[in-house]
Write an enzyme that holds these catalytic residues in place. Structure first.
Site, PDB file in Angstrom:
ATOM      1  CB  CYS A  31      13.223  -8.686   3.970  1.00  0.00           C
ATOM      2  SG  CYS A  31      12.114 -10.292   3.900  1.00  0.00           S
ATOM      3  CB  CYS A  52       5.541 -11.616   0.639  1.00  0.00           C
ATOM      4  SG  CYS A  52       6.082 -10.115   1.533  1.00  0.00           S
ATOM      5  CB  CYS A 111       9.713 -13.891  -1.495  1.00  0.00           C
ATOM      6  SG  CYS A 111      10.644 -12.240  -1.905  1.00  0.00           S
ATOM      7  N   GLY A 131      -0.973   0.618  -4.978  1.00  0.00           N
ATOM      8  CA  GLY A 131      -2.165   0.085  -4.755  1.00  0.00           C
ATOM      9  C   GLY A 131      -3.215   0.787  -5.537  1.00  0.00           C
ATOM     10  CB  SER A 148       9.137  -2.664 -13.456  1.00  0.00           C
ATOM     11  OG  SER A 148       8.422  -3.792 -13.844  1.00  0.00           O
ATOM     12  CB  CYS A 169      10.886  -5.107   1.143  1.00  0.00           C
ATOM     13  SG  CYS A 169      10.342  -5.784  -0.271  1.00  0.00           S
ATOM     14  CE1 TYR A 224       6.274  -4.886 -11.144  1.00  0.00           C
ATOM     15  CE2 TYR A 224       5.515  -4.971  -8.911  1.00  0.00           C
ATOM     16  CZ  TYR A 224       5.268  -4.787 -10.281  1.00  0.00           C
ATOM     17  OH  TYR A 224       4.073  -4.559 -10.723  1.00  0.00           O
ATOM     18  CG  ASP A 263       9.804  -8.638 -16.458  1.00  0.00           C
ATOM     19  OD1 ASP A 263       9.877  -7.324 -15.798  1.00  0.00           O
ATOM     20  OD2 ASP A 263       8.764  -9.261 -16.614  1.00  0.00           O
ATOM     21  CG  ASP A 264      10.162  -6.775 -12.447  1.00  0.00           C
ATOM     22  OD1 ASP A 264       9.657  -7.373 -11.575  1.00  0.00           O
ATOM     23  OD2 ASP A 264       9.824  -6.060 -13.341  1.00  0.00           O
ATOM     24  CG  ASN A 318       3.379  -0.029   2.939  1.00  0.00           C
ATOM     25  OD1 ASN A 318       4.438   0.660   2.718  1.00  0.00           O
ATOM     26  ND2 ASN A 318       2.898  -0.993   2.406  1.00  0.00           N
ATOM     27  N   GLY A 319       2.001  -2.376   4.948  1.00  0.00           N
ATOM     28  CA  GLY A 319       2.754  -3.799   5.499  1.00  0.00           C
ATOM     29  C   GLY A 319       1.864  -4.778   5.798  1.00  0.00           C
ATOM     30  CB  CYS A 362      -0.888  -0.063   1.504  1.00  0.00           C
ATOM     31  SG  CYS A 362      -1.924  -1.259   1.330  1.00  0.00           S
TER      32      CYS A 362
HETATM   33  P1  AMP Z   1       3.664 -13.220 -13.452  1.00  0.00           P
HETATM   34  O1  AMP Z   1       3.232 -13.142 -14.775  1.00  0.00           O
HETATM   35  O2  AMP Z   1       2.846 -13.856 -12.252  1.00  0.00           O
HETATM   36  O3  AMP Z   1       5.065 -14.102 -13.670  1.00  0.00           O
HETATM   37  O4  AMP Z   1       4.142 -11.517 -12.836  1.00  0.00           O
HETATM   38  C1  AMP Z   1       5.465 -11.082 -13.158  1.00  0.00           C
HETATM   39  C2  AMP Z   1       5.430  -9.592 -13.378  1.00  0.00           C
HETATM   40  O5  AMP Z   1       4.597  -9.137 -12.490  1.00  0.00           O
HETATM   41  C3  AMP Z   1       6.788  -9.178 -13.574  1.00  0.00           C
HETATM   42  O6  AMP Z   1       6.847  -8.505 -14.883  1.00  0.00           O
HETATM   43  C4  AMP Z   1       6.574  -7.925 -12.367  1.00  0.00           C
HETATM   44  O7  AMP Z   1       6.993  -6.665 -13.245  1.00  0.00           O
HETATM   45  C5  AMP Z   1       5.411  -7.954 -11.787  1.00  0.00           C
HETATM   46  N1  AMP Z   1       5.332  -8.136 -10.344  1.00  0.00           N
HETATM   47  C6  AMP Z   1       6.250  -8.857  -9.699  1.00  0.00           C
HETATM   48  N2  AMP Z   1       5.930  -8.817  -8.361  1.00  0.00           N
HETATM   49  C7  AMP Z   1       4.790  -8.061  -8.402  1.00  0.00           C
HETATM   50  C8  AMP Z   1       3.971  -7.922  -7.202  1.00  0.00           C
HETATM   51  N3  AMP Z   1       4.379  -8.090  -5.942  1.00  0.00           N
HETATM   52  N4  AMP Z   1       2.933  -6.915  -7.379  1.00  0.00           N
HETATM   53  C9  AMP Z   1       2.438  -6.658  -8.683  1.00  0.00           C
HETATM   54  N5  AMP Z   1       3.262  -6.818  -9.844  1.00  0.00           N
HETATM   55  C10 AMP Z   1       4.350  -7.810  -9.515  1.00  0.00           C
HETATM   56 FE1  SF4 Z   2      10.085  -8.132   0.399  1.00  0.00          FE
HETATM   57 FE2  SF4 Z   2      10.020 -10.707  -0.494  1.00  0.00          FE
HETATM   58 FE3  SF4 Z   2      10.838  -9.662   1.930  1.00  0.00          FE
HETATM   59 FE4  SF4 Z   2       8.180  -9.625   1.162  1.00  0.00          FE
HETATM   60  S1  SF4 Z   2       9.358 -11.582   1.722  1.00  0.00           S
HETATM   61  S2  SF4 Z   2       9.149  -8.133   2.405  1.00  0.00           S
HETATM   62  S3  SF4 Z   2       8.718  -9.188  -1.002  1.00  0.00           S
HETATM   63  S4  SF4 Z   2      11.823  -9.372   0.212  1.00  0.00           S
END
Ligand code: AMP
Ligand code: SF4
Length: 449
Positions: free
Chosen positions: A436, A381, A439, A28, A282, A235, A241, A344-345, A102-103, A2
Site C-alpha cells: 500500500c 491513511c 498516503c 499503541g 526510527s 502497509c 517506521y 529520518d523516516d 488492528n487496522g 494497534c
Molecule cells: P512530524 O513532526 O509530524 O513531522 O512527525 C514526524 C515524526 O513522527 C517522524 O520522525 C516519525 O518518526 C514519526 N512518525 C511518522 N509517522 C508516524 C505515525 N503514524 N505515528 C507516530 N509517529 C509517526
Molecule cells: Fe500504510 Fe500509508 Fe497505506 Fe496507511 S495509506 S496503510 S500508512 S501505506
C-alpha cells in the site's frame, strides 16, 4: 494503529500476554487490555496508558486461564478513553466473545448507521464494534458468524477473537498489517509482530494469510479462506517506521529494509558532508545504511530521552510539540563545526524535523541536509495509521523546497516511490508482493467509504 496478541493452551496465558503486549507497546500507548479464558468464562482487565500503567498493580496476575488475547491501542477512529479500550467483550446467543482489532474499517460509519436504524445500541464509538453486532446477528457457530461479519466489513483488519474455548485469527484480504503465528511447546501464539513471539520464546511458524481465518481449539489448527485474497497491500509504513526493527514482516527483516532505504536515498541524492546522523530511534538504521553507502562516518549526534514516549503518538498537537522538546537532544561535540546529513523516516506535520534542525544548528552544525526515507506524505491513511488529516500534512500543501525552507534545512530530499519499493523488495516466491502506498500517491487499495 494497534498491537494484538493471542495465546492458546498455556498455563501462563496472562503473564505471556502481558509480556507480548509490552513488546508491542510501540504500536499503541493509549490503553491496554487482556482477556483470559479458563475454558468456561472470560476474565478481562483493561486500563488507560502504557501496559505497565494499565496493569500497574499486576492485575494480569489475577486473570487465570489458558487462552488469552490482548490489545494495545492507538486511536484512529473513536475516542482514546477507557470505553474504547480493547479487547471488546460481548455476549451473543452462543456465549462470550472477546475481540481485538488492528487496522481501520473504512465502511464502519455506514454499517453503524444501518445497524442503529435497525435498533442496535452501540457502547463505544470505535469502528471495531460493528463486528460484534454482525456476529450477534448471525448467531452460532462462531466460525460462521465471524465469516458473515468479515464479508460485510471493508478496510484493514488483523483480528483476534476468543470464545471460552477457542482462539480465532483473521486477516483482511489485502493483508495490510502483519499478523504472525508462532509455536511455544504445546501452545500457539498469534501476534502483530514477530518481536512478540520472540519475547515469549515462541518460534515463528508462518504469517496469517490475506483472506484467511485460522481457528485454534482443542483439536488443533483449522484454516479457512473466508474471501479470495485481493492483490497484496502490505502497509509500507510498517517497514519505514511503525514495526520494531527486530521484527520480520513476510520473512523480511524490518531493520534490513530500513538500512537499505538509507542506502537507496544516498544513491538517489549523493551529498557533500562531514558525517551522517539519524533521528533516534526510527531513523538510525537508515542513517547507518546511508553512511555505509556514502563512506561518510556515522556519528551518534542525537540522544533520545528513553523515558519519553513516541511524540507523534500523542493524539493532540500541543502535547506532540512539547514531547519533541523533551525527547531529543544533540551531542554538541559530535556536530559542532560539521556539515551534517540528517536521516529520518518521515515528515508528517513537520514539527519534529523543524525542531531537530533548529537544535542541530544551535549546537554548531554548519549545514544540515535532511534525507527522508519515505516519499512525501500527501494523503491521509484510512487503514489504521494516524498520518493526520490532509490539511495537517505539510507535504499536502507545500513543495519539498517550501518545506525545506520552513524547517530551516540547507537541503531536503525524500526517497522516490520506486526507491521505496525496491528497498522493501520482497524476495520470496509469493505472488502477492504488493504494497500500500496510498498516503504517498492517493491510490487507495479499497473502496474508500
Ligand atoms: P512530524 O513532526 O509530524 O513531522 O512527525 C514526524 C515524526 O513522527 C517522524 O520522525 C516519525 O518518526 C514519526 N512518525 C511518522 N509517522 C508516524 C505515525 N503514524 N505515528 C507516530 N509517529 C509517526
Ligand atoms: Fe500504510 Fe500509508 Fe497505506 Fe496507511 S495509506 S496503510 S500508512 S501505506
Amino acid at each position: 494503529m494497534c498491537g494484538i496478541f493471542g495465546i492458546f493452551n498455556h498455563s501462563q496465558a496472562a503473564e505471556l500476554s502481558y509480556f507480548g503486549l509490552h513488546s508491542l507497546q510501540h504500536r499503541g500507548q493509549e490503553s491496554a487490555g487482556i482477556c483470559i479464558s479458563d475454558g468456561e468464562q472470560i476474565h478481562t482487565h483493561r486500563g488507560t496508558g502504557l501496559v505497565t500503567e494499565a496493569f500497574g498493580h499486576d492485575q494480569h496476575l489475577q486473570l487465570s486461564g489458558h487462552i488469552g488475547i490482548g490489545h494495545v491501542r492507538y486511536t484512529t477512529t473513536g475516542d482514546s478513553g477507557l470505553p474504547n479500550a480493547q479487547p471488546l467483550v460481548f455476549r451473543y446467543t452462543g456465549g462470550q466473545v472477546a475481540v481485538a482489532h488492528n487496522g481501520n474499517l473504512v465502511n464502519a460509519g455506514r454499517l453503524r448507521n444501518q445497524l442503529e436504524r435497525q435498533g442496535s445500541i452501540f457502547q463505544t464509538n470505535s469502528d471495531t464494534e460493528v463486528v460484534p453486532h454482525f456476529i450477534a446477528r448471525s448467531g452460532p457457530p462462531i466460525e460462521q458468524a465471524i465469516q458473515d461479519a468479515l464479508r460485510v466489513i471493508e478496510g484493514a483488519y488483523a483480528l483476534l477473537f476468543m470464545t471460552e474455548t477457542k482462539l480465532i485469527a483473521a486477516q483482511d484480504p489485502r493483508g495490510f498489517h502483519p499478523l504472525s503465528l508462532g509455536k511455544l511447546a504445546d501452545a500457539w501464539v498469534v501476534a502483530s509482530e514477530t518481536c512478540a513471539l520472540d519475547v515469549c520464546g515462541a518460534e515463528f511458524v508462518r504469517q496469517i494469510e490475506p483472506g484467511e481465518m485460522l481457528v485454534i481449539d482443542a483439536e488443533g489448527l483449522h484454516s479457512q479462506s473466508f474471501m479470495e485474497p485481493s492483490s497484496r497491500s502490505i502497509c509500507s509504513f510498517e517497514y519505514i517506521y511503525f514495526a520494531r526493527p527486530d521484527s520480520e514482516i513476510d520473512a523480511i527483516s524490518v531493520h534490513t529494509v530500513r538500512k537499505e532505504l538509507g542506502r537507496q536515498i544516498c544513491r538517489e541524492v549523493p551529498t557533500e558532508a562531514d558525517l551522517v546522523i539519524g533521528v533516534p530511534d526510527s531513523g538510525l538504521a537508515a542513517a547507518i545504511g546511508y553512511a555505509e553507502e556514502s563512506g561518510l562516518p556515522y556519528e551518534m549526534g542525537m540522544m533520545k530521552n528513553r523515558y519519553v514516549g513516541r511524540t507523534f503518538i500523542q493524539p493532540d498537537q500541543e502535547l506532540r510539540r512539547k514531547g519533541v522538546r523533551m525527547k531529543l537532544s544533540v551531542v554538541r561535540k559530535a556536530v559542532e563545526g560539521k556539515r551534517v546529513v540528517l536521516v529520518d523516516d518521515s515528515i508528517v506535520r513537520g514539527t519534529t524535523s523543524g525542531r531537530i534542525v533548529e537544535i542541530l544548528k544551535a549546537a554548531g552544525a554548519t549545514e544540515v541536509h535532511m534525507r527522508v526515507t519515505s516519499p512525501p506524505i500527501m494523503h491521509p491513511c484510512l487503514y489504521g495509521i494516524d498520518t493526520a488529516r490532509r490539511m495537517e500534512l505539510i507535504a499536502a500543501t507545500q513543495t519539498p523546497a517550501e518545506i525545506c525552507q520552513k524547517i530551516g534545512a540547507d537541503s531536503l530530499h525524500f526517497i522516490s516511490a520506486e526507491g521505496l519499493i525496491s528497498a522493501t523488495d520482497r524476495t520470496d516466491s509469493s505472488p502477492n508482493q504488493g504494497h500500500c502506498l496510498a498516503c504517498f500517491n492517493g491510490n487507495y487499495p479499497t473502496p474508500t467509504s
